[in-house]
Design an enzyme around this catalytic site. Structure first.
Site, short mmCIF file in Angstrom:
data_model
loop_
_atom_site.label_atom_id
_atom_site.label_comp_id
_atom_site.label_asym_id
_atom_site.label_seq_id
_atom_site.Cartn_x
_atom_site.Cartn_y
_atom_site.Cartn_z
CE LYS A 122 -4.51 -5.93 -22.20
NZ LYS A 122 -3.11 -5.25 -22.01
NE ARG A 127 -2.02 -8.70 -26.10
CZ ARG A 127 -2.15 -8.73 -27.09
NH1 ARG A 127 -1.90 -8.19 -27.67
NH2 ARG A 127 -0.05 -8.93 -26.77
N GLY A 165 -0.26 -7.91 -15.15
CA GLY A 165 0.19 -9.28 -15.19
C GLY A 165 -0.61 -10.19 -14.21
CG MET A 215 -6.73 -10.35 -14.25
SD MET A 215 -8.69 -9.66 -14.66
CE MET A 215 -7.44 -7.97 -15.52
NE ARG A 263 0.03 -1.05 -18.59
CZ ARG A 263 0.22 -2.13 -17.94
NH1 ARG A 263 -1.41 -2.94 -17.84
NH2 ARG A 263 1.37 -2.58 -18.48
CG HIS A 287 5.31 -10.40 -12.64
ND1 HIS A 287 5.29 -10.61 -11.29
CD2 HIS A 287 4.05 -10.27 -12.50
CE1 HIS A 287 4.46 -10.68 -10.90
NE2 HIS A 287 3.26 -9.82 -11.48
CB SER A 324 -10.28 15.09 20.12
OG SER A 324 -9.86 15.05 18.86
CB CYS A 351 -6.93 12.77 17.88
SG CYS A 351 -8.48 11.72 19.01
CE1 TYR A 395 -8.22 18.05 15.89
CE2 TYR A 395 -8.91 20.00 16.72
CZ TYR A 395 -8.17 19.10 17.03
OH TYR A 395 -9.28 18.28 18.33
#
Length: 908
Positions: A29, A100, A109, A111, A373, A491, A799, A866, A886
């Protein structure tokens, strides 16, 4: 830690010290407020207390930080006095401030915010005289007392069934006056509210509301710093992997007033649709209001654009005439201001090259920008915005790939309502399509109970009058969220979109009674536990459950996936045990099957009987007889997988779990098994007892089973080779890989590979043809990783089974870690759940070592993963760095892993 030389940074028309690049220091902010000043956008003057002050506050406490920043804060206020030509604390012409929070990561929302700071019983009279508007002055004062009493002094509802105590008083005064809206209260009513609020604070808190503006300011600053570690902020950080060490900045600004009559307003807008990604400027505003009114959902707001207003009216079943008269858009109501706002959002989106979420206030016909933002958005919006900005030339391919969070693709892959079933369902109510998706669940009215129900496997819909930041945990586990009040920027809407949760907000027909735990719609009453369904894309609420179908993916999704293939190095395979799973995986772009768990095929129908017959057999001959029954079934399974994957590799793991998992452990099912198989209950009990293990995870399983019972390995190998030859005969190229599980020494691997190769030779001789195949080892034990070079001299691929490797390396049982792991994470003993994201400093080192040692013995060694970590974006990035070929994950996580692999390649 070295103490910074500077903690406070000013911004305004005469001087600006910050910039967008200083987000880590000034928070998002504060950095963006400074950047807007630099862009020439009209912003109320202010100053930012840095995140470093918050860190010092957490580590050293209030008194130490007061000494550090007092002088700079005094200088910051002096800067504002010079900018505005007013004096802070002057009751005749008060300089009022907003305070703020603003962390480097957006936390909407979570804080605290305080507006109109500096008012007291004398200043409110001065404000009334200066503005010639007593109602405005007392409205500002009652808002300040309400916010400060809540945020700084801690006056909250007594229990979860209770409403906000300040709102209860407001509702009482409105009822006495016979009005419905806050805006219908006059100056005397608002004055009475202030007195009642102060009396409530004195009675409940035990001290008077502070009247000294400087005491108010310092109290607000400390409250913002403390809010960094309040429960809702901690929960949000936990859900979004935001480090506690970052801290929050504090932004102190001169107040501008949206509640200064009918030519004033406040609102929130987005440069693109946060729900769908459509390139359409949209937002909401309220006339004669302050910013918290819009996000709190207490009044249903109006739409910023004419297009948005007409869309809202259609959803709300409001006629065009009624809309134009009672709910006009900002574009119609204040056309000049709308054009200024449109120019500002275009400037900001072009500058930041991303969708912007902006807050604005209009004070008596003048537009002020309060925040910009990068906007929170749904997964589908994320994809669409990235690909459209790429097509529009605003960003390049690499930026487009980085703009989409891999985990957010999950939202696009989940089932949606079947259109036929939805048409047949009963619509209970309509609201706003706050966050798209489909959800079915049982009604729950309280966030903590939503958590409790979800923990036992129940699907829940959190139903609230409106949500607040305290509801965050419940929102995170709910399938969907329904609110009676609030708009598209409330909110509930903003947080749900950020989470990818289905949400319907502002369903005006819904009446929630928290104490009775009921939801009423007209004459119908619905109780906690009743089933409802939400369509967040249409804003509709349905009775009961609705059938679902697979999601339909957009062209933008396909374009994004094609882009990943241009940049990623890692192949993405899938863990698939059935042809259906293989089909899903291939459709999502899997490059093969990295793990087929053959034991999963043994639990169906007649198969489990054959498996149990093998387990109960007294000798090898008996086991072979039972295995002969399993052979055609296994062969058919493998044929289905080979057909689905065509020319892609299929890695088949030999039987892994201990045999006791295939037997019932309760007497009722043991009796049923005895009857079905024609054996005595005693024999089954005896075999169950013989197979019992104190630690099955480290017991008679994996290659140890195949070594004890080589006939099992022989049957499975025969099924693989015969299936591969059969499918190849149909003109399909087959790539077969067989994997030996739980290897800790090369002798174990050789014992199994001898059986497999001997079986292959027999089958090839019988069929008069041969087949290329790879024979590899799973690396699941620490010793297997340490002995990787000797194993690699015999094994053609590795693997990593990272689930078991994590358990054995950490000494944690995954099934039991839930008893202590949450506390470990909370206390920072472990930074992340090691079963969700690979433990890079422990397990990761073993993986890197095994890759290095394995390739030292066999340079062309193929290496993959895996375990469940194969679908975790952070782990995928690590595996990329470790040089694996992979990763393999569940079919529905294949797109997530593909994107994560591309991002890893871009950042490596």
């Amino acid at each position: 830690m070295k103490t910074p030389e500077k903690f406070v940074y000013v911004f305004g028309s005469s001087r600006t010290e910050g910039a967008a690049a200083m987000k880590n220091l000034l928070g998002g902010k504060g950095a963006n407020l400074a950047e807007m000043c630099r862009l020439g956008i009209t912003v109320p003057s202010g100053f930012t207390i840095s995140t470093e002050a918050c860190t010092a506050f957490t580590e050293q406490g209030r008194e130490a930080v007061f000494e550090l920043i007092q002088g700079e804060v005094l200088a910051g206020v002096k800067f504002l006095e010079l900018e505005m030509g007013k004096t802070f604390g002057d009751a005749s012409d008060p300089l009022l401030l907003s305070v703020r929070s603003g962390a480097r990561a957006s936390m909407p929302g979570m804080m605290d915010t305080i507006l109109n700071l500096g008012l007291n019983d004398e200043a409110v009279l001065g404000l009334a005289r200066k503005t010639n508007d007593a109602r405005f002055a007392w409205d500002s004062y009652r808002r300040f007392v309400q916010m400060y009493g809540d945020v700084v002094m801690g006056l909250k509802p007594v229990s979860k069934e209770d409403h906000d105590p300040f709102e209860v008083i407001i509702d009482m005064v409105k009822a006495q006056k016979g009005v419905k809206q806050d805006t219908e209260l006059d100056a005397d009513d608002l004055k009475e509210l202030v007195q009642r609020f102060k009396s409530l604070i004195r009675a409940r808190i035990g001290r008077d509301f502070p009247t000294d503006p400087w005491e108010q300011l310092w109290g607000a600053v400390w409250a913002v710093f403390e809010s960094w570690n309040n429960e809702r902020a901690c929960v949000y950080r936990e859900l979004n992997d935001i480090p506690a060490s970052w801290g929050t900045a504090v932004n102190v600004q001169v107040m501008v007033f949206g509640n200064l009559g009918d030519h004033s307003a406040t609102g929130v807008a987005f440069s693109r649709d946060a729900g769908t990604g459509e390139d359409l400027f949209n937002g909401e505003f309220l006339v004669n209001a302050q910013g918290e009114d819009v996000v709190a959902g207490i009044r249903t707001p109006q739409q910023v654009s004419l297009v948005g207003s007409r869309r809202w009216a259609e959803l709300a079943l409001v006629t065009e005439e009624e809309r134009r008269l009672h709910y006009p858009s900002l574009e119609e109501l204040m056309p000049d201001i709308y054009q200024q706002l449109l120019h500002a959002e275009t400037t900001l989106e072009n500058h930041f090259r991303d969708m912007q979420d902006i807050e604005f206030t209009i004070q008596q016909g003048k537009l002020w920008m309060l925040q910009t933002r990068n906007g929170k958005r749904t997964g589908s919006a994320m994809v669409r915005i990235a690909m459209e900005m790429l097509q529009q030339g605003m960003i390049d391919e690499k930026t487009a790939l980085q703009r989409v969070a891999p985990e957010r693709l999950n939202e696009l892959l989940h089932p949606i309502f079947d259109s036929g079933a939805r048409k047949a369902a009963e619509i209970l109510a309509r609201g706003l399509p706050a966050s798209p998706g489909a959800a079915t669940g049982q009604i729950v009215f309280h966030a903590d109970e939503a958590e409790t129900w979800a923990k036992v496997g129940k699907d829940v819909i959190l139903v609230r009058q409106e949500t607040s930041p305290e509801d965050l945990r419940g929102m995170s586990v709910a399938r969907g969220i329904l609110t009676a009040r609030g708009g598209m920027t409330s909110h509930a809407a903003v947080v749900a979109r950020g989470m990818g949760k289905c949400c319907v907000s502002g369903a005006g027909a819904v009446h929630v009674d928290l104490k009775a735990r009921t939801m009423s719609i007209g004459e119908a009453v619905y109780h906690e536990g009743d089933w409802i369904s939400l369509d967040g894309s249409a804003g509709e609420v349905y009775a009961g459950k609705i059938a679902t179908k697979d999601a339909e993916l957009s062209g933008d999704f396909g374009k994004l996936m094609a882009l990943t293939d241009q940049y990623k190095r890692l192949d993405i395979r899938a863990n698939a045990d059935t042809p259906d799973e293989a089909r899903v995986a291939r459709n999502f772009g899997a490059a093969g099957i990295g793990l087929c768990r053959t034991e999963h095929m043994f639990f169906e129908g007649a198969r489990i009987l054959a498996v149990r017959e093998m387990i109960l057999a007294d000798n090898e001959a008996g086991r072979r007889k039972a295995l002969a029954k399993l052979l055609p079934m296994q062969r058919g399974d493998f044929e289905g997988l080979f057909r689905e994957m065509h020319d892609l590799p299929v890695t088949i793991r030999l039987l892994d779990p201990p045999l006791h998992e295939f037997l019932p452990h309760d007497e009722a099912n043991q009796r049923a098994m005895a009857t079905e198989m024609g054996v005595s209950l005693g024999k089954i009990r005896m075999r169950v007892e013989e197979l019992h293990e104190f630690n099955p995870m480290m017991g008679h399983r994996g290659c140890r089973l195949g070594i004890s019972y080589p006939e099992i390995t022989e049957m499975q190998a025969r099924a693989v080779f015969e299936a591969a030859l059969n499918v190849r005969a149909a003109g399909i190229r087959v790539k077969t890989e067989i994997m030996v599980p739980l290897v800790g020494t090369v002798r174990e691997f050789n014992a199994q590979s001898d059986v497999i190769r001997r079986t292959a030779a027999t089958v090839f001789a019988e069929r008069g043809e041969t087949l290329d195949y790879l024979l590899g080892s799973m690396i699941e034990t620490p010793r297997g990783a340490l002995m990787a070079d000797s194993i690699a001299r015999e094994a053609e691929f590795f693997s990593f089974g990272t689930n078991d490797l994590t358990q054995m390396t950490l000494g944690f049982s995954r099934d039991d870690a839930g008893k202590f792991l949450p506390e470990y994470l909370k206390r920072g003993i472990y930074e992340h759940d090691p079963f969700r994201s690979i433990d890079q400093k422990g397990v990761g080192v073993l993986v890197q070592m095994a890759v290095e040692k394995g390739r030292s013995a066999r340079p062309d060694l193929e290496v993959g993963v895996c375990g469940e970590h194969g679908g975790d974006p952070v782990s995928v990035a690590f595996f990329h760095q470790a040089g694996l070929d992979y990763v393999s994950c569940s079919p529905y996580r294949v797109p997530i892993a593909r994107l994560a692999a591309a991002q890893a390649a871009l950042t490596s």
